[in-house]
Enzyme design. Structure first.
Site, mmCIF file in Angstrom:
data_model
loop_
_atom_site.group_PDB
_atom_site.id
_atom_site.type_symbol
_atom_site.label_atom_id
_atom_site.label_comp_id
_atom_site.label_asym_id
_atom_site.label_seq_id
_atom_site.Cartn_x
_atom_site.Cartn_y
_atom_site.Cartn_z
ATOM 1 N N ASP A 94 0.706 -1.256 -0.045
ATOM 2 C CA ASP A 94 -0.023 0.103 0.044
ATOM 3 C C ASP A 94 0.973 1.212 -0.153
ATOM 4 O O ASP A 94 1.579 1.474 0.873
ATOM 5 C CB ASP A 94 -0.701 -0.249 1.295
ATOM 6 C CG ASP A 94 -1.838 1.115 1.290
ATOM 7 O OD1 ASP A 94 -1.622 2.184 0.633
ATOM 8 O OD2 ASP A 94 -2.839 1.137 2.306
ATOM 9 N N HIS A 95 0.974 1.921 -0.991
ATOM 10 C CA HIS A 95 1.857 3.032 -1.295
ATOM 11 C C HIS A 95 1.543 4.228 -0.313
ATOM 12 O O HIS A 95 2.188 5.250 -0.166
ATOM 13 C CB HIS A 95 2.000 3.381 -2.625
ATOM 14 C CG HIS A 95 3.272 4.084 -3.011
ATOM 15 N ND1 HIS A 95 3.812 5.244 -2.317
ATOM 16 C CD2 HIS A 95 4.480 3.735 -3.727
ATOM 17 C CE1 HIS A 95 5.016 5.637 -2.758
ATOM 18 N NE2 HIS A 95 5.509 4.577 -3.515
#
Lengths: 479, 573
Positions: free
Chosen positions: A451-452
């Protein structure tokens, strides 16, 4: 018979004399949880009707049918809705008198236990407010539901002049005045289903009556859609709170001879999670790791019952201990949630489904305990006896397709976690070292999806580096 | 029916054989068929034992197959016993009740006549249960074929199902005439005298029959049974024209299938017709005077039935209202139904539909019976009777030798109840006291799926338990757990048992689900025989069958007494 758990949203209070509404409701006052007084001041309340837990194992329920419609007056103890649990269909009663202001979860849809499925208003005046609430309830997405039936109350109003007789008349209130609307039973049903205001339609049927076709036209449905009867609609991928409206059965070309098999509960859950995952911005980083040392270790510990899964989980857990951000979760898009324990979920394919038993505190348990634990979990998964905390408490997921010869793949990040690792097969590979010597070593590719919003490229790279060191030098695993 | 088949294998003459198979066919429509067939076989067996040579019609006379009686029976249907009467028994009305009584009377050796002014078979065969079953058989299939989802779940593909109205109507009509001729033949075969005309009672043990006027014939009988049945009840204000406003009599002919039909009354008849009409594509509006649909059913079953039979179909309803006036369609106007509140009588608007079916119940048909000649006053048209079906006169005294069975007495308006009452009366007049337990008579509604019940409903049982101070329990099983039901993709259904945990007595059983009407008899027989649940639990059911729904039901009951061993009585070995 179960009863609804209902929350009170203590609303605004307003005063009105009872006579203004013909519905007898005095009993409501006595039932009100904490209105100490019985002064003729009505405290307005809007309550949510919750999906009840009908059995200890029930996690979600399907609405079989709403016995009451929006606008119906309910009295305490009356059945309101029929809910299908994993065991049976049950009528659910209301605890309170009031008016069913809005239905949030429609027939045939599913909602988790505790989710609001309807809104109960105490008086007519609150219906609008309740509706607004209902709209916000299903706000997350389109919510095509509410801007319809502006005023479901005309029926009661018509009756107003007559004394308080009526044991609420037939649900589909008859057009009772001359010059009224005549619609066939099915037309009325369709109108309700598609939220078409039947009063505004012009009937084209015999004697000017409104036919089912008229309603379908108004609802923008091609009449040729389907014949009647069947409407059981495989539960539309369940309810992402306000999932796709049933209206859009996208028109894939029909291929003759195809069969439709509805999802099992597990498949429904998978489908739901997969769709949800689309809302998370993810990115992927791959890393090659030499596994000769690991393979050697594996050969050594295998007789002691240690599995490759345990080795990988342990390695990942140890790497995560050094990179807590990769073990974190982004819950609201605004913050990091650092998890206190490292729980490695491992994807397991199980007859047509997919489940992720969780090795809790994988960094703290030794390899042997971990292997033991894993064996138990797999047994339980096979017997469908996994407890919820044994499959939904993961903080990081491991997926391994190496045993099938897959050399690399890309995993989808499950909602609620920061990263997932996809492990490919370990294969003999020709390597050149810095001195230019060739050698053949076993190498596997791991690919992490993250999850950036919380985990950046450098974080992942650092984590993978640590991970590869552990794998390439696995002594620490047995310590 | 196996016994019927074995019949023709017995070494009898060809005439006998063919006669019997006709008769055996006829029994298909009566609930007692097996018993009768079995009995006949017995006669044949004894005949072959005695090497009797019988070339004329053979008639069973008594359980013992007494040689003399058999011979007597061969000449006619018994000889009147002493007293100088023309007949031992005269039955007025050849419906299912009269037919059942006549067959049993012949079996008992009574000289029997039956008077019929209309067609043999009465309401059940000609205008009721029988033709409606034909229509329901069609509707069941239509429903299945139209249900794409259901078909797909079987892996079947069916192109759009359609129907030919005349073909459907013919099926119903053919069935009725077939059953009617079976019934007639069965009585002729036994030698029952069929007297044509209207029967009128002139005094005790005396009556006449004929077309009225001087052509009437006078007969005397030791005992008389009134079995005149009923006709559709049409409340005041409703104009039946037989075209757009109809009763079940017309509807069964299926002369047209309206696009939208209102059904006044949501009992058995209304419900069955809603099943037929919606399957054939009509939309239905129920008009029910009571506050809920399907009054008379166990409330829980009614609720479930409404969820399955009403809500998902093209049906809406008005409850708590009377149809005060119904005007047939004419002058380019639809059928107009005026509604009033059932309690306050205030107008509740109108409904405009293409047709209206009046299914508000049935009224006894007792006119012209000559009841005044014996000082009997009907109550709302019904002939008052005691628990032995003996007719009570205006002074509350029993009228000797006069009985009334079936719809005409209004005790339980079901064809098989009439027949059972008739048999009970014949038992009495042949010297065996007999009181019929009405609580053991099952009832069924042949919708898809079916509803059936026997004994008390839950509220009735609760009331009784309270009054008599015993404990009452309820247990339920679902069709969802039944293998056969699931194989048929018909898991929707519920069976409910109401019982006394202290004694194991069955108070009532209610079933909603596939073939419920066929499943109820295990329970009704148990009630009739007084079998307790603790004993039923040991009975074995074939697997996988729907009957296991009841098996499970009995097994789930918690009876506090120890089970009595199934082999309590001494058994000869």
């Amino acid at each position: 018979m179960a009863s609804l758990l209902q929350s009170r949203t203590p609303g605004l209070s307003f005063s009105s004399s009872l006579s203004s509404t013909p519905v007898r409701r005095p009993s409501a006052f006595f039932l009100k949880p904490r209105s100490g007084s019985r002064i003729p001041v009505v405290r307005a309340k809007i309550r949510e009707i919750f999906m009840p837990a009908l059995s200890s194992t029930m996690t979600e329920g399907k609405i079989v049918s709403w016995i009451k419609s929006e606008g119906d007056v309910l009295s305490k103890g009356e059945s309101v809705v029929v809910v299908e649990s994993d065991k049976a269909d049950m009528d659910v009663e209301t605890f309170y008198d009031g008016i069913l202001a809005a239905i949030v979860i429609n027939e045939g849809e599913t909602a988790p236990v505790g989710a609001a499925i309807g809104i109960l208003a105490e008086t007519e005046d609150e219906i609008a407010e309740a509706k607004a609430k209902a709209t916000s309830q299903s706000s997350l997405a389109p919510a095509p539901s509410t801007p319809k039936v502006e005023e479901p109350s005309p029926a009661p109003k018509l009756d107003a002049p007559s004394p308080a007789v009526a044991a609420a008349p037939a649900p589909t209130a008859a057009p009772s005045t001359p010059g009224k609307v005549v619609a066939t039973p099915f037309a009325k049903k369709l109108a309700k289903q598609h939220k078409v205001d039947i009063d505004k339609l012009v009937g084209t049927g015999p004697f000017g009556r409104i036919t089912p076709e008229d309603v379908e036209k108004a609802a923008g449905i091609t009449p040729a859609s389907k014949s009647n009867v069947a409407a059981p609609a495989a539960p539309a991928a369940s309810v992402a709170p306000a999932a796709v409206p049933p209206k859009a059965p996208s028109s894939f070309p029909e291929i003759p001879g195809s069969t439709v098999v509805p999802f099992t509960t597990m498949q429904t859950a998978v489908s739901k999670n997969m769709v949800e995952s689309l809302s998370v911005p993810t990115f992927r980083v791959g890393y090659p790791i030499a596994t000769d040392a690991l393979d050697a270790l594996y050969e050594k510990v295998k007789p002691k019952g240690v599995t490759m899964t345990a080795l990988l989980a342990k390695s990942a857990a140890m790497a995560l201990a050094q990179h807590p951000v990769v073990n974190a979760t982004c819950k609201d898009g605004k913050s990091f949630t650092y998890n206190s324990s490292i729980n490695i979920a491992v994807a397991v394919a199980i007859n047509g489904g997919l489940i992720t038993p969780v090795l809790q505190d994988a960094d703290k348990l030794d390899l042997y305990l971990l292997s033991q634990k894993w064996k138990e979990l797999v047994e339980k998964a096979r017997a469908k006896q996994l407890q919820p905390n044994e499959y939904n408490s993961g903080t990081f997921t491991l997926s391994n397709l190496g045993m099938f010869g897959v050399d690399r793949f890309d995993a989808i990040l499950p909602p609620g976690q920061g990263a997932i690792m996809a492990v490919g097969a370990s294969k003999p590979t020709v390597l050149a070292d810095k001195d230019g010597f060739f050698s053949v070593k076993n190498k596997m590719l791991v690919n992490v999806t993250a999850d950036h919003r919380i985990i950046y490229g450098a974080d992942l790279a650092a984590f993978l580096q640590t991970f590869s060191k552990i794998i390439e030098n696995p002594k620490s695993l047995t310590m | 029916m196996q016994s019927a088949i074995s019949l023709s294998l017995s070494p009898s003459s060809s005439i006998t054989r063919s006669d019997c198979s006709v008769a055996a066919n006829a029994y298909l429509c009566t609930p007692r068929s097996l018993r009768f067939c079995g009995l006949r076989r017995k006669v044949f067996e004894s005949k072959s034992f005695h090497s009797l040579k019988v070339s004329t019609r053979l008639v069973p006379c008594s359980r013992e197959s007494n040689f003399n009686k058999v011979c007597a029976a061969l000449q006619s249907n018994g000889t009147p016993s002493k007293g100088g009467f023309d007949y031992d028994l005269v039955i007025i009305g050849a419906g299912v009740g009269g037919h059942g009584a006549a067959l049993h009377a012949v079996e008992k050796g009574l000289k029997t006549a039956i008077i019929e002014g209309d067609v043999i078979g009465g309401t059940c065969v000609n205008r009721g249960c029988v033709p409606s079953k034909a229509l329901l058989a069609v509707s069941g299939r239509m429903r299945e074929l139209q249900n794409e989802h259901h078909m797909k779940s079987f892996g079947l593909q069916v192109a759009a199902a359609g129907y030919d109205r005349q073909g459907v109507a013919d099926h119903a009509n053919n069935l009725a005439s077939k059953i009617r001729s079976n019934l007639t033949n069965s009585m002729k075969a036994l030698g029952v005298d069929i007297l044509t005309g209207t029967g009128t009672i002139l005094g005790p043990q005396k009556l006449k029959f004929g077309k009225g006027g001087s052509g009437d014939t006078f007969v005397t009988a030791k005992d008389i049974i009134i079995a005149t049945g009923s006709v559709p009840l049409v409340p005041k204000g409703i104009e039946v024209d037989g075209k757009s406003v109809i009763t079940s009599d017309h509807a069964l002919k299926l002369e047209f299938v309206p696009e939208w039909i209102a059904i006044v009354g949501s009992g058995y008849i209304g419900l069955e017709f809603s099943d037929v009409y919606t399957a054939l594509g009509s939309e239905v509006t129920f008009i029910e005077a009571l506050d809920q649909l399907m009054p008379g059913f166990d409330p829980e079953i009614g609720k479930l039935a409404q969820r399955v039979l009403i809500n998902p179909r093209k049906i809406d309803y008005h409850t708590g209202v009377f149809a005060s006036k119904i005007t047939p369609a004419k002058d380019g106007k639809p059928v107009i139904i005026e509604l009033i509140d059932a309690k306050t009588k205030e107008p509740k608007g109108t409904v405009e539909v293409d047709a209206a079916l009046i299914a508000t119940g049935r009224a006894p048909f007792t006119q012209g019976l000559g009841l005044e000649n014996i000082n009997v006053q009907t109550q709302r048209g019904f002939v008052p009777v005691d628990e032995r079906m003996r007719v009570i006169d205006a002074n509350g005294m029993l009228v000797p030798h006069l009985y009334c069975i079936g719809d005409a007495n209004g005790k339980l308006m079901l064809a098989h109840a009439a027949s059972a009452q008739g048999i009970s009366v014949v038992e009495q007049v042949s010297g065996n006291d007999h009181v019929l337990n009405h609580l053991s008579i099952p009832a069924a509604c042949f919708t898809h799926p079916e509803i059936s019940m026997v004994g008390l409903t839950e509220p009735q049982a609760r009331e009784k338990a309270e009054k008599e101070g015993f404990e009452m329990s309820i247990t339920k099983t679902s069709f969802k757990a039944n293998t056969k039901a699931l194989a048929e993709n018909e898991g929707e259904g519920l069976a409910k048992l109401i019982y006394r945990p202290d004694t194991g007595e069955i108070l009532g059983v209610h079933i909603f689900g596939m073939h419920a009407a066929d499943l109820i008899h295990e329970a009704s027989n148990a009630i009739a025989m007084g079998t307790r649940i603790q004993d039923l639990k040991f009975a074995v059911h074939a697997h996988p069958t729907l009957s296991e729904v009841l098996d499970e039901l009995f097994k789930s009951a918690k009876v506090k007494v120890n089970s009595s061993s199934p082999i309590a009585q001494p058994v000869a070995v």
